[in-house]
Enzyme design. Structure first.
Site, PDB file in Angstrom:
ATOM      1  CB  ILE A  70       2.322   1.278   9.695  1.00 36.10           C
ATOM      2  CG1 ILE A  70       2.719   1.044   8.237  1.00 36.10           C
ATOM      3  CG2 ILE A  70       1.994  -0.030  10.383  1.00 36.10           C
ATOM      4  CD1 ILE A  70       4.085   0.396   8.078  1.00 36.10           C
ATOM      5  N   GLY A 126       3.645   3.856  14.304  1.00 41.02           N
ATOM      6  CA  GLY A 126       4.459   4.636  13.380  1.00 41.02           C
ATOM      7  C   GLY A 126       4.485   6.111  13.700  1.00 41.02           C
ATOM      8  CG  ASP A 129       8.379   4.084  14.320  1.00 44.88           C
ATOM      9  OD1 ASP A 129       9.229   3.663  15.125  1.00 44.88           O
ATOM     10  OD2 ASP A 129       7.498   3.358  13.837  1.00 44.88           O
ATOM     11  CD  GLU A 149       5.435  -0.053  16.483  1.00 45.01           C
ATOM     12  OE1 GLU A 149       5.663   0.872  15.683  1.00 45.01           O
ATOM     13  OE2 GLU A 149       5.271   0.145  17.717  1.00 45.01           O
ATOM     14  CG  ASP A 157      10.438  -2.691  11.481  1.00 44.75           C
ATOM     15  OD1 ASP A 157       9.622  -1.754  11.483  1.00 44.75           O
ATOM     16  OD2 ASP A 157      10.332  -3.697  10.752  1.00 44.75           O
TER      17      ASP A 157
END
Length: 276
Positions: A70, A126, A129, A149, A157
């Protein structure tokens, strides 16, 4: 497919193959996930999902990396929203924003068409993810991964902690998430995170194209049904899953695709299926 995106690029490399490539397209930022990505990505997937000429989506990264995670500006924009004096309202706003980001990743599972991740270079935070929500994952041996993270003082999350244990096992997921350590494409294969690790980017591209075109040539009803039933069955008991697929096939089994597949087998020819 003529849509213009700030963070993505859609490419049809082989016309009429049914395979379309969706690129994370911020190579100068190592494909870090900006705010625009979280708006554009689900829209692009929905567009491809509704396109009858698309049977399989290959998700890849432009430039030298798949995804470096991210964008820190995106992270700051999320945390800055909690600046109001009312703790309850700022927390509710933050929760809503996290859900917005989550929905962009879950869009991969909501897409009826299979999504194949082709990973080279970095796949961090990310990026994990994203790939854990994909249906099939391939990489190069020298790709590198990190559930990063925890090193940013964040509990991941956007889906990694929910999806990774089912892919690599609970113990491996716990170790990777708590340490944030970097691991190679070869170890990713050993862990089961990817189905295959290729020796080079060229080999990865060729291997992914072969698999994607093979799936694209199959019955689109059978392929989308297989994805849907596997994903639903993940949260069911075996008995519930069997009941679900019985109901699914009672609606889908008696299709022209079944007769075409049987006829093609008998006559030793290639099956040709109607578009979905």
């Amino acid at each position: 497919m003529e849509e213009n995106y700030k963070t993505l690029e859609i490419v049809e490399k082989t016309p009429n193959s049914g395979v379309v490539y969706l690129y994370l397209n911020r190579p100068s930022q190592r494909n870090a996930l900006s705010r625009d990505f979280f708006s554009e990505f689900p829209k692009a997937l929905s567009l491809l999902d509704q396109n009858p000429n698309v049977n399989v989506i290959v998700l890849a990264g432009s430039g030298d990396h798949f995804c470096s995670g991210i964008d820190l500006k995106t992270l700051n924009s999320v945390t800055d929203q909690s600046s109001t004096a009312d703790r309850g309202r700022s927390s509710e706003r933050l929760r809503r924003d996290i859900k917005f980001l989550q929905d962009a990743i879950t869009a991969i599972e909501l897409c009826r068409k299979p999504v194949i991740a082709a990973i080279h270079g970095a796949c961090i935070g990310g990026g994990i993810d994203i790939i854990t929500a994909c249906d099939i994952r391939f990489c190069t041996k020298d790709a590198f991964f990190s559930v990063k993270e925890v090193d940013l003082a964040i509990t991941a999350d956007l889906g990694t902690l929910q999806r990774l244990p089912g892919i690599v096992g609970f113990g491996n997921a716990m170790e990777l998430a708590l340490t944030g350590r970097r691991f190679s494409g070869s170890e990713a294969k050993d862990l089961g995170l990817v189905s295959r690790a290729f020796g080079s980017k060229t080999e990865l591209d060729a291997g992914v194209r072969h698999v994607a075109e093979g799936i694209a040539a199959k019955s689109p009803l059978a392929v989308t049904g297989t994805k849907a039933v596997l994903l639903r069955g993940r949260d069911m008991t075996v008995d519930q899953g069997l009941d679900y697929v019985a109901t699914w096939n009672s609606a889908m089994l008696l299709s022209d695709d079944l007769m075409e597949a049987v006829s093609a087998q008998i006559h030793k020819r290639k099956a040709v299926f109607a578009k979905l």
